[in-house]
Design a protein around this motif. Structure first.
Motif, PDB file in Angstrom:
ATOM      1  N   PRO A 108     -13.252  31.827   9.414  1.00 42.99           N
ATOM      2  CA  PRO A 108     -13.674  31.163   8.175  1.00 42.99           C
ATOM      3  C   PRO A 108     -14.261  29.777   8.406  1.00 42.99           C
ATOM      4  N   ILE A 109     -13.814  29.079   9.454  1.00 40.63           N
ATOM      5  CA  ILE A 109     -14.402  27.776   9.758  1.00 40.63           C
ATOM      6  C   ILE A 109     -15.858  27.947  10.153  1.00 40.63           C
ATOM      7  N   VAL A 110     -16.122  28.938  11.002  1.00 39.52           N
ATOM      8  CA  VAL A 110     -17.487  29.177  11.463  1.00 39.52           C
ATOM      9  C   VAL A 110     -18.397  29.543  10.295  1.00 39.52           C
ATOM     10  N   THR A 111     -17.944  30.479   9.453  1.00 36.36           N
ATOM     11  CA  THR A 111     -18.819  30.921   8.365  1.00 36.36           C
ATOM     12  C   THR A 111     -19.012  29.822   7.322  1.00 36.36           C
ATOM     13  N   ALA A 112     -18.005  28.973   7.140  1.00 41.40           N
ATOM     14  CA  ALA A 112     -18.168  27.848   6.217  1.00 41.40           C
ATOM     15  C   ALA A 112     -19.248  26.894   6.722  1.00 41.40           C
ATOM     16  N   HIS A 113     -19.203  26.587   8.014  1.00 40.04           N
ATOM     17  CA  HIS A 113     -20.224  25.723   8.600  1.00 40.04           C
ATOM     18  C   HIS A 113     -21.585  26.408   8.566  1.00 40.04           C
ATOM     19  N   ALA A 114     -21.607  27.699   8.845  1.00 40.12           N
ATOM     20  CA  ALA A 114     -22.876  28.428   8.856  1.00 40.12           C
ATOM     21  C   ALA A 114     -23.500  28.437   7.469  1.00 40.12           C
ATOM     22  N   ASP A 115     -22.683  28.654   6.444  1.00 44.20           N
ATOM     23  CA  ASP A 115     -23.199  28.621   5.075  1.00 44.20           C
ATOM     24  C   ASP A 115     -23.850  27.279   4.764  1.00 44.20           C
ATOM     25  N   ALA A 116     -23.209  26.211   5.234  1.00 44.95           N
ATOM     26  CA  ALA A 116     -23.694  24.872   4.905  1.00 44.95           C
ATOM     27  C   ALA A 116     -24.918  24.466   5.717  1.00 44.95           C
ATOM     28  N   LEU A 117     -24.977  24.917   6.968  1.00 44.52           N
ATOM     29  CA  LEU A 117     -25.985  24.386   7.876  1.00 44.52           C
ATOM     30  C   LEU A 117     -27.076  25.366   8.280  1.00 44.52           C
ATOM     31  N   LEU A 118     -26.790  26.679   8.238  1.00 43.70           N
ATOM     32  CA  LEU A 118     -27.725  27.637   8.819  1.00 43.70           C
ATOM     33  C   LEU A 118     -28.502  28.442   7.795  1.00 43.70           C
ATOM     34  N   ARG A 119     -27.884  28.713   6.645  1.00 40.38           N
ATOM     35  CA  ARG A 119     -28.538  29.605   5.694  1.00 40.38           C
ATOM     36  C   ARG A 119     -29.568  28.812   4.884  1.00 40.38           C
ATOM     37  N   SER A 120     -30.684  28.522   5.544  1.00 38.74           N
ATOM     38  CA  SER A 120     -31.698  27.667   4.940  1.00 38.74           C
ATOM     39  C   SER A 120     -32.814  28.446   4.278  1.00 38.74           C
ATOM     40  N   SER A 121     -32.842  29.770   4.419  1.00 41.97           N
ATOM     41  CA  SER A 121     -33.898  30.578   3.813  1.00 41.97           C
ATOM     42  C   SER A 121     -33.414  32.012   3.674  1.00 41.97           C
ATOM     43  N   ASP A 122     -34.213  32.833   2.991  1.00 42.52           N
ATOM     44  CA  ASP A 122     -33.875  34.242   2.836  1.00 42.52           C
ATOM     45  C   ASP A 122     -33.955  34.994   4.147  1.00 42.52           C
ATOM     46  N   ALA A 123     -34.543  34.396   5.166  1.00 44.13           N
ATOM     47  CA  ALA A 123     -34.671  35.039   6.478  1.00 44.13           C
ATOM     48  C   ALA A 123     -33.429  34.818   7.342  1.00 44.13           C
ATOM     49  N   ILE A 124     -32.440  34.083   6.826  1.00 43.22           N
ATOM     50  CA  ILE A 124     -31.206  33.824   7.574  1.00 43.22           C
ATOM     51  C   ILE A 124     -30.029  34.302   6.745  1.00 43.22           C
ATOM     52  N   GLY A 125     -29.211  35.167   7.338  1.00 43.01           N
ATOM     53  CA  GLY A 125     -28.029  35.680   6.670  1.00 43.01           C
ATOM     54  C   GLY A 125     -26.766  35.238   7.385  1.00 43.01           C
ATOM     55  N   HIS A 140     -22.281  45.162   6.381  1.00 38.60           N
ATOM     56  CA  HIS A 140     -22.056  43.959   5.584  1.00 38.60           C
ATOM     57  C   HIS A 140     -23.347  43.557   4.857  1.00 38.60           C
ATOM     58  N   PRO A 141     -23.256  43.205   3.572  1.00 37.57           N
ATOM     59  CA  PRO A 141     -24.456  42.790   2.829  1.00 37.57           C
ATOM     60  C   PRO A 141     -25.179  41.600   3.459  1.00 37.57           C
ATOM     61  N   GLY A 142     -24.427  40.719   4.084  1.00 37.78           N
ATOM     62  CA  GLY A 142     -25.049  39.571   4.734  1.00 37.78           C
ATOM     63  C   GLY A 142     -25.890  39.952   5.925  1.00 37.78           C
ATOM     64  N   VAL A 143     -25.584  41.110   6.509  1.00 44.75           N
ATOM     65  CA  VAL A 143     -26.396  41.655   7.601  1.00 44.75           C
ATOM     66  C   VAL A 143     -27.527  42.504   7.038  1.00 44.75           C
ATOM     67  N   ARG A 144     -27.181  43.423   6.145  1.00 40.12           N
ATOM     68  CA  ARG A 144     -28.173  44.353   5.590  1.00 40.12           C
ATOM     69  C   ARG A 144     -29.247  43.638   4.781  1.00 40.12           C
ATOM     70  N   GLY A 145     -28.913  42.476   4.237  1.00 38.97           N
ATOM     71  CA  GLY A 145     -29.898  41.745   3.467  1.00 38.97           C
ATOM     72  C   GLY A 145     -30.984  41.113   4.316  1.00 38.97           C
ATOM     73  N   VAL A 146     -30.756  41.069   5.638  1.00 37.75           N
ATOM     74  CA  VAL A 146     -31.697  40.410   6.537  1.00 37.75           C
ATOM     75  C   VAL A 146     -32.254  41.376   7.584  1.00 37.75           C
ATOM     76  N   ILE A 147     -31.402  42.277   8.066  1.00 32.85           N
ATOM     77  CA  ILE A 147     -31.760  43.155   9.183  1.00 32.85           C
ATOM     78  C   ILE A 147     -32.142  44.541   8.687  1.00 32.85           C
ATOM     79  N   ASP A 148     -33.289  45.023   9.129  1.00 36.58           N
ATOM     80  CA  ASP A 148     -33.763  46.378   8.856  1.00 36.58           C
ATOM     81  C   ASP A 148     -33.558  47.199  10.124  1.00 36.58           C
ATOM     82  N   PHE A 149     -32.579  48.114  10.083  1.00 41.67           N
ATOM     83  CA  PHE A 149     -32.231  48.872  11.280  1.00 41.67           C
ATOM     84  C   PHE A 149     -33.209  50.007  11.571  1.00 41.67           C
ATOM     85  N   ASP A 150     -34.288  50.089  10.815  1.00 37.62           N
ATOM     86  CA  ASP A 150     -35.375  51.002  11.161  1.00 37.62           C
ATOM     87  C   ASP A 150     -36.366  50.337  12.112  1.00 37.62           C
ATOM     88  N   GLU A 151     -36.212  49.035  12.312  1.00 40.53           N
ATOM     89  CA  GLU A 151     -37.070  48.278  13.218  1.00 40.53           C
ATOM     90  C   GLU A 151     -36.220  47.700  14.349  1.00 40.53           C
TER      91      GLU A 151
END
Length: 265
Positions: A108-125, A140-151
């Protein structure tokens, strides 16, 4: 209270944590006194631990530039750890402006920091999910919302599998992730080893932390690449994987193997 689909546990700042120890060894600021003391204990007993952490981070940077240079535009970074600049998306975007990155961690510490610092656009989940349940990671929706596993996808498992015990079946975990990837995908992986030095002191420190360290031999680590084709120079100590500058005697024997491999099926 839930965070990223998982119940958010109370954060234990009185016990050293692997991600915060690593952050401290890299010179970061997202750590506590207990992590600093653990890191100092590591370095006092084995100075190569700080060298290894930095060499591993440099390997990650080179590997990301390589896979993006090969044309991949999707990166799934599992066990991302605390943000440390340049972050994966910053490295990738320096090569191509259309890269998408999903960051995954169970802390949870990592994801809290990631939410604050890394998720700067729709291209980052950002997804809070556990590598030990790879299907939940993939769904996970946070993965599926960014990654297309057909590519094609670049799957990053950098210094994370050595926190899985044999009973947690790391080979099964990697196989499950591999089966979700289409041809043309890449695996970027690094893993601690005891092949070059006694790692019992390091293991003792991590045994007191949130995730024990499980070192493996080169042969054991190489099995994680089953189904992939290793790209040159293969599985080597991380300072020797396509270095930007010649490794020194201090770095050449760092106790972390790393490699990049391509899925061609």
């Amino acid at each position: 209270m839930r965070q990223h689909g998982l119940r958010a546990p109370e954060i234990d700042t009185g016990r050293p944590h692997s991600a915060r120890i690593y952050d401290y060894l890299l010179g970061g600021k997202d750590n506590y006194k207990v992590d600093q003391e653990a890191g100092d204990e590591l370095v006092a007993a084995a100075p190569e631990e700080r060298i290894g952490a930095r060499a591993n981070r440099a390997f990650l940077e080179r590997a990301v530039r390589h896979v993006v240079g090969c044309g991949l535009r999707q990166i799934l970074d599992i066990g991302t750890g605390l943000p440390h600049s340049p972050n994966v998306h910053e490295i990738a975007l320096g090569t191509a402006p259309d890269v998408r990155v999903a960051y995954v961690d169970n802390d949870p510490i990592v994801t809290a920091h990631a939410d604050a610092l890394l998720r700067s656009s729709d291209a980052i989940g950002v997804a809070r999910a556990d590598l030990r349940d790879p299907r939940a990671v993939l769904d996970h929706p946070g993965v599926r919302g960014v990654i297309d596993f057909d590519e094609p996808v670049a799957l990053l498992l950098v210094s994370v599998l050595h926190f899985l015990t044999r009973a947690q079946e790391p080979e099964r975990v990697v196989a499950t992730l591999r089966e979700a990837l289409p041809a043309g995908s890449f695996l970027v992986l690094s893993h601690a080893t005891g092949d070059f030095a006694d790692r019992r002191t390091a293991q003792a420190v991590y045994d007191r932390a949130a995730a024990p360290l499980n070192v493996r031999s080169r042969a054991e680590i190489e099995r994680f690449f089953d189904g992939f084709d290793l790209v040159g120079p293969g599985l080597v100590p991380v300072p020797l994987w396509r270095p930007d500058t010649a490794p020194t005697a201090r770095t050449a024997g760092v106790g972390i193997y790393g490699a990049v491999a391509r899925l061609t099926r």
